[in-house]
Scaffold this motif. Structure first.
Motif, PDB file in Angstrom:
ATOM      1  N   LEU A 107      23.356  39.981  41.223  1.00 40.07           N
ATOM      2  CA  LEU A 107      22.278  39.710  41.951  1.00 40.07           C
ATOM      3  C   LEU A 107      22.174  40.557  43.321  1.00 40.07           C
ATOM      4  CD1 LEU A 107      19.333  38.302  42.584  1.00 40.07           C
ATOM      5  CD2 LEU A 107      20.684  36.322  43.366  1.00 40.07           C
ATOM      6  N   ARG A 108      21.588  41.101  43.972  1.00 45.84           N
ATOM      7  CA  ARG A 108      21.529  41.710  45.137  1.00 45.84           C
ATOM      8  C   ARG A 108      20.161  41.408  46.047  1.00 45.84           C
ATOM      9  NH1 ARG A 108      25.843  42.182  43.752  1.00 45.84           N
ATOM     10  NH2 ARG A 108      27.462  43.665  43.513  1.00 45.84           N
ATOM     11  N   TRP A 109      20.225  41.081  47.430  1.00 45.63           N
ATOM     12  CA  TRP A 109      19.293  40.967  47.993  1.00 45.63           C
ATOM     13  C   TRP A 109      18.876  42.317  49.111  1.00 45.63           C
ATOM     14  CZ3 TRP A 109      19.190  36.607  52.317  1.00 45.63           C
ATOM     15  CH2 TRP A 109      18.102  36.276  52.894  1.00 45.63           C
ATOM     16  N   VAL A 158      24.378  36.765  32.253  1.00 47.42           N
ATOM     17  CA  VAL A 158      24.122  36.286  33.430  1.00 47.42           C
ATOM     18  C   VAL A 158      24.464  35.079  33.994  1.00 47.42           C
ATOM     19  CG1 VAL A 158      21.638  35.201  34.248  1.00 47.42           C
ATOM     20  CG2 VAL A 158      21.620  36.963  32.448  1.00 47.42           C
ATOM     21  N   ASN A 159      24.770  35.163  35.242  1.00 49.42           N
ATOM     22  CA  ASN A 159      25.435  33.943  35.859  1.00 49.42           C
ATOM     23  C   ASN A 159      24.347  32.856  36.269  1.00 49.42           C
ATOM     24  OD1 ASN A 159      28.295  35.204  36.746  1.00 49.42           O
ATOM     25  ND2 ASN A 159      26.961  36.721  37.356  1.00 49.42           N
ATOM     26  N   VAL A 160      24.979  31.589  36.042  1.00 46.20           N
ATOM     27  CA  VAL A 160      24.231  30.433  36.376  1.00 46.20           C
ATOM     28  C   VAL A 160      24.941  29.629  37.126  1.00 46.20           C
ATOM     29  CG1 VAL A 160      23.359  28.548  35.218  1.00 46.20           C
ATOM     30  CG2 VAL A 160      23.232  30.478  33.939  1.00 46.20           C
ATOM     31  N   MET A 220      32.969  30.845  30.297  1.00 42.73           N
ATOM     32  CA  MET A 220      33.658  30.337  31.551  1.00 42.73           C
ATOM     33  C   MET A 220      34.224  31.242  32.496  1.00 42.73           C
ATOM     34  SD  MET A 220      36.795  27.569  32.262  1.00 42.73           S
ATOM     35  CE  MET A 220      36.237  26.148  31.111  1.00 42.73           C
ATOM     36  N   ASP A 221      33.311  31.646  33.794  1.00 44.85           N
ATOM     37  CA  ASP A 221      33.712  32.582  34.489  1.00 44.85           C
ATOM     38  C   ASP A 221      34.943  32.170  35.627  1.00 44.85           C
ATOM     39  OD1 ASP A 221      33.315  34.882  35.827  1.00 44.85           O
ATOM     40  OD2 ASP A 221      31.403  34.650  36.373  1.00 44.85           O
ATOM     41  N   ASP A 222      35.340  33.320  35.962  1.00 45.51           N
ATOM     42  CA  ASP A 222      36.429  32.951  36.835  1.00 45.51           C
ATOM     43  C   ASP A 222      37.688  32.057  36.569  1.00 45.51           C
ATOM     44  OD1 ASP A 222      34.882  34.637  38.454  1.00 45.51           O
ATOM     45  OD2 ASP A 222      34.091  33.205  39.707  1.00 45.51           O
ATOM     46  N   ASP A 244      39.933  34.929  35.651  1.00 40.92           N
ATOM     47  CA  ASP A 244      39.584  35.300  37.137  1.00 40.92           C
ATOM     48  C   ASP A 244      40.538  36.673  37.620  1.00 40.92           C
ATOM     49  OD1 ASP A 244      38.347  34.710  39.670  1.00 40.92           O
ATOM     50  OD2 ASP A 244      40.328  34.629  40.334  1.00 40.92           O
ATOM     51  N   ARG A 245      39.919  37.533  38.357  1.00 44.54           N
ATOM     52  CA  ARG A 245      40.186  38.876  38.726  1.00 44.54           C
ATOM     53  C   ARG A 245      41.592  38.966  39.757  1.00 44.54           C
ATOM     54  NH1 ARG A 245      35.279  39.359  41.940  1.00 44.54           N
ATOM     55  NH2 ARG A 245      36.057  39.530  44.336  1.00 44.54           N
ATOM     56  N   SER A 246      41.626  37.578  40.225  1.00 48.48           N
ATOM     57  CA  SER A 246      42.889  37.481  41.241  1.00 48.48           C
ATOM     58  C   SER A 246      44.356  37.779  40.499  1.00 48.48           C
ATOM     59  CB  SER A 246      42.823  36.113  41.912  1.00 48.48           C
ATOM     60  OG  SER A 246      42.920  35.002  40.930  1.00 48.48           O
ATOM     61  N   VAL A 280      39.631  44.960  36.520  1.00 47.20           N
ATOM     62  CA  VAL A 280      40.478  46.048  36.375  1.00 47.20           C
ATOM     63  C   VAL A 280      40.045  47.106  36.963  1.00 47.20           C
ATOM     64  CG1 VAL A 280      41.519  47.347  34.375  1.00 47.20           C
ATOM     65  CG2 VAL A 280      41.047  44.945  33.914  1.00 47.20           C
ATOM     66  N   GLU A 281      41.212  47.614  38.221  1.00 47.93           N
ATOM     67  CA  GLU A 281      40.669  48.664  38.843  1.00 47.93           C
ATOM     68  C   GLU A 281      41.343  49.693  38.727  1.00 47.93           C
ATOM     69  OE1 GLU A 281      41.028  47.029  42.762  1.00 47.93           O
ATOM     70  OE2 GLU A 281      39.329  45.796  42.681  1.00 47.93           O
ATOM     71  N   THR A 282      42.553  49.624  38.087  1.00 46.78           N
ATOM     72  CA  THR A 282      43.653  50.892  38.263  1.00 46.78           C
ATOM     73  C   THR A 282      44.060  51.101  36.455  1.00 46.78           C
ATOM     74  OG1 THR A 282      45.546  49.934  38.439  1.00 46.78           O
ATOM     75  CG2 THR A 282      44.419  50.416  40.413  1.00 46.78           C
TER      76      THR A 282
HETATM   77  P1  C2E Z   1      31.395  37.279  39.044  1.00 41.23           P
HETATM   78  O1  C2E Z   1      30.154  36.571  38.216  1.00 41.23           O
HETATM   79  O2  C2E Z   1      32.753  36.780  38.811  1.00 41.23           O
HETATM   80  O3  C2E Z   1      31.163  38.737  39.133  1.00 41.23           O
HETATM   81  C1  C2E Z   1      32.025  39.755  39.270  1.00 41.23           C
HETATM   82  C2  C2E Z   1      31.896  40.056  40.606  1.00 41.23           C
HETATM   83  O4  C2E Z   1      33.346  40.780  40.961  1.00 41.23           O
HETATM   84  C3  C2E Z   1      30.947  41.088  41.213  1.00 41.23           C
HETATM   85  O5  C2E Z   1      30.741  40.640  42.784  1.00 41.23           O
HETATM   86  C4  C2E Z   1      31.310  42.340  40.916  1.00 41.23           C
HETATM   87  O6  C2E Z   1      31.110  43.248  41.843  1.00 41.23           O
HETATM   88  C5  C2E Z   1      33.098  42.187  41.331  1.00 41.23           C
HETATM   89  N1  C2E Z   1      33.757  42.864  40.662  1.00 41.23           N
HETATM   90  C6  C2E Z   1      33.686  43.233  39.247  1.00 41.23           C
HETATM   91  N2  C2E Z   1      34.626  44.468  39.138  1.00 41.23           N
HETATM   92  C7  C2E Z   1      35.591  44.192  40.117  1.00 41.23           C
HETATM   93  C8  C2E Z   1      37.051  44.780  40.382  1.00 41.23           C
HETATM   94  O7  C2E Z   1      37.290  45.748  39.704  1.00 41.23           O
HETATM   95  N3  C2E Z   1      37.531  44.461  41.632  1.00 41.23           N
HETATM   96  C9  C2E Z   1      36.925  43.624  42.340  1.00 41.23           C
HETATM   97  N4  C2E Z   1      37.381  43.516  43.637  1.00 41.23           N
HETATM   98  N5  C2E Z   1      35.393  43.059  42.311  1.00 41.23           N
HETATM   99  C10 C2E Z   1      35.088  43.327  40.956  1.00 41.23           C
HETATM  100  P2  C2E Z   1      29.281  40.493  43.229  1.00 41.23           P
HETATM  101  O8  C2E Z   1      28.147  40.986  42.486  1.00 41.23           O
HETATM  102  O9  C2E Z   1      29.521  40.475  44.498  1.00 41.23           O
HETATM  103  O10 C2E Z   1      29.243  38.830  42.658  1.00 41.23           O
HETATM  104  C11 C2E Z   1      29.957  37.994  43.179  1.00 41.23           C
HETATM  105  C12 C2E Z   1      29.705  36.548  42.485  1.00 41.23           C
HETATM  106  O11 C2E Z   1      28.582  36.361  42.859  1.00 41.23           O
HETATM  107  C13 C2E Z   1      29.684  36.763  40.913  1.00 41.23           C
HETATM  108  O12 C2E Z   1      31.195  36.573  40.584  1.00 41.23           O
HETATM  109  C14 C2E Z   1      28.879  35.379  40.449  1.00 41.23           C
HETATM  110  O13 C2E Z   1      29.655  34.386  40.603  1.00 41.23           O
HETATM  111  C15 C2E Z   1      27.986  35.541  41.755  1.00 41.23           C
HETATM  112  N6  C2E Z   1      26.503  35.802  41.409  1.00 41.23           N
HETATM  113  C16 C2E Z   1      26.298  37.253  40.953  1.00 41.23           C
HETATM  114  N7  C2E Z   1      25.098  37.248  40.699  1.00 41.23           N
HETATM  115  C17 C2E Z   1      24.597  36.066  40.365  1.00 41.23           C
HETATM  116  C18 C2E Z   1      23.067  35.497  39.972  1.00 41.23           C
HETATM  117  O14 C2E Z   1      22.466  36.299  39.601  1.00 41.23           O
HETATM  118  N8  C2E Z   1      23.138  34.027  39.919  1.00 41.23           N
HETATM  119  C19 C2E Z   1      24.330  33.344  40.292  1.00 41.23           C
HETATM  120  N9  C2E Z   1      24.225  31.972  40.366  1.00 41.23           N
HETATM  121  N10 C2E Z   1      25.508  34.028  40.825  1.00 41.23           N
HETATM  122  C20 C2E Z   1      25.641  35.067  40.838  1.00 41.23           C
END
Ligand code: C2E
Ligand code: MG
Ligand code: MG
Length: 324
Positions: A107-109, A158-160, A220-222, A244-246, A280-282
């Motif tokens: 999602l973006r605003w 889709v994130n919930v 299950m995310d993160d 989780d990416r950490s 995964v970045e590199t």
């Molecule tokens: P998430 O679901 O864990 O999504 C992955 C986040 O990590 C995304 O950030 C993505 O841009 C970022 N990412 C992906 N690959 C990499 C990478 O290689 N390195 C790094 N440093 N970051 C990476 P984003 O888009 O800012 O979203 C952050 C969090 O916001 C998401 O984490 C999710 O929990 C939440 N989110 C995003 N969209 C939605 C939505 O539509 N609804 C809800 N409820 N939450 C959302």
């Protein structure tokens, strides 16, 4: 005026009692009863968010924070009405083929003054104000609508949020989005962050089971960022584990990170869960991770979140792979 909350642990024999206290004093923190109650609540909220078992008094800084939060909440409501939200899609890549297996909607605003904002800026306020339920409904509708035009082999994630999980409308929203778009339920995966599972176990479990009955997949995310990872896997009907990416970020500095990824992968194999390694970045990280054999990977190396999925995005992903 003070507000406090006692918390009982959910065990029949031993009960642990904890108290958090928020204080607002007359007349410094409010001239009316409702003002005082409101400000004591804000102080209580701060006490709980600082780790519970604390006492916090209302102060000017908190007052300022609350005003800003209220402004953000008003803006969120306006943003919903004015259609200022949009979605980006990030590929989730199959480790063996190197091709996108699906895309996660993010999602973006598009804020009229501040430009494009990421969820980190507004998600908490949307969650607390309840606006996330309406925003989340739009996300489901829009993401399913777009995904219905993708290649049939691609899934949509889709994130919930926690608040959505506890909303009685979620089931209708998911089935409504599927029906309206014609997307098959099997292609939809709902991502639930590990931390949202801490809230209310019975209601969350019921909500997840009802969603599962629609035949959508649950991820299950993160994974690994919360507290009770193992219990959650036993308790809830997940199909996918997203590490989780950490852990990937720490791979080159902390040997324990690699061990934890190994454990999560082994857990996924034993429980027959699909495993996605996030962040995964590199090329070095990709090499280490793919030698461990996860099913799927996600990260900037394979593609940043993009506005559309299709020719351009797939070609980008392919190029990344051909060039490695
Ligand atoms: P998430 O679901 O864990 O999504 C992955 C986040 O990590 C995304 O950030 C993505 O841009 C970022 N990412 C992906 N690959 C990499 C990478 O290689 N390195 C790094 N440093 N970051 C990476 P984003 O888009 O800012 O979203 C952050 C969090 O916001 C998401 O984490 C999710 O929990 C939440 N989110 C995003 N969209 C939605 C939505 O539509 N609804 C809800 N409820 N939450 C959302
Ligand atoms: Mg996610
Ligand atoms: Mg994640």
């Amino acid at each position: 005026m003070s507000r406090f909350k006692a918390v009982f642990a959910p065990y029949p024999k031993a009960a642990a009692l904890g108290v958090s206290v928020g204080i607002a004093a007359f007349p410094a923190h409010g001239g009316t009863l409702s003002q005082l109650q409101h400000n004591a609540d804000a102080a209580l909220y701060r006490a709980k968010s600082r780790g519970r078992g604390r006492v916090c008094a209302f102060d000017r800084f908190l007052d300022q924070q609350m005003r800003e939060r209220r402004r953000l909440e008003d803006e969120l409501r306006r943003a919903v009405r004015e259609n200022e939200f949009f979605l980006l899609y990030q590929p989730i890549v199959d480790t063996l083929s190197g091709q996108p297996a699906g895309y996660e909607a993010l999602l973006r605003w598009r804020h009229p003054t501040y430009g494009v904002l990421s969820p980190a800026v507004f998600l908490e306020a949307a969650e607390e104000s309840g606006a996330i339920v309406e925003i989340g409904a739009w996300v489901l509708q829009e993401a399913c609508r777009q995904a219905a035009s993708w290649d049939e082999n691609l899934f949509l994630a889709v994130n919930v949020s926690p608040r959505q999980l506890l909303s009685v409308d979620l089931l209708d929203q998911v089935s409504g989005a599927l029906t309206a778009s014609g997307l098959s339920a099997a292609r939809l995966e709902l991502e639930v962050t590990e931390t949202s599972l801490l809230e209310d176990r019975v209601e969350v479990a019921q909500s997840l089971l009802r969603l599962r009955a629609l035949e959508v997949r649950l991820a299950m995310d993160d994974y690994g960022s919360g507290y009770s990872s193992m219990t959650n896997l036993r308790r809830y009907p997940f199909d996918t584990l997203k590490i989780d990416r950490s852990y990937v970020a720490a791979l080159d500095k902390d040997p324990v990170a690699g061990v934890i990824i190994d454990c999560a992968l082994a857990l996924g194999r034993s429980l027959r869960l699909r495993v996605v390694v996030e962040g995964v970045e590199t090329e070095e990280q990709r090499a280490v991770i793919s030698s461990k054999g996860p099913h799927l990977m996600q990260g900037f190396l394979f593609g940043s979140p993009e506005a559309c999925v299709g020719q351009a995005a797939s070609e980008d992903a392919e190029l990344t792979w051909r060039s490695v």
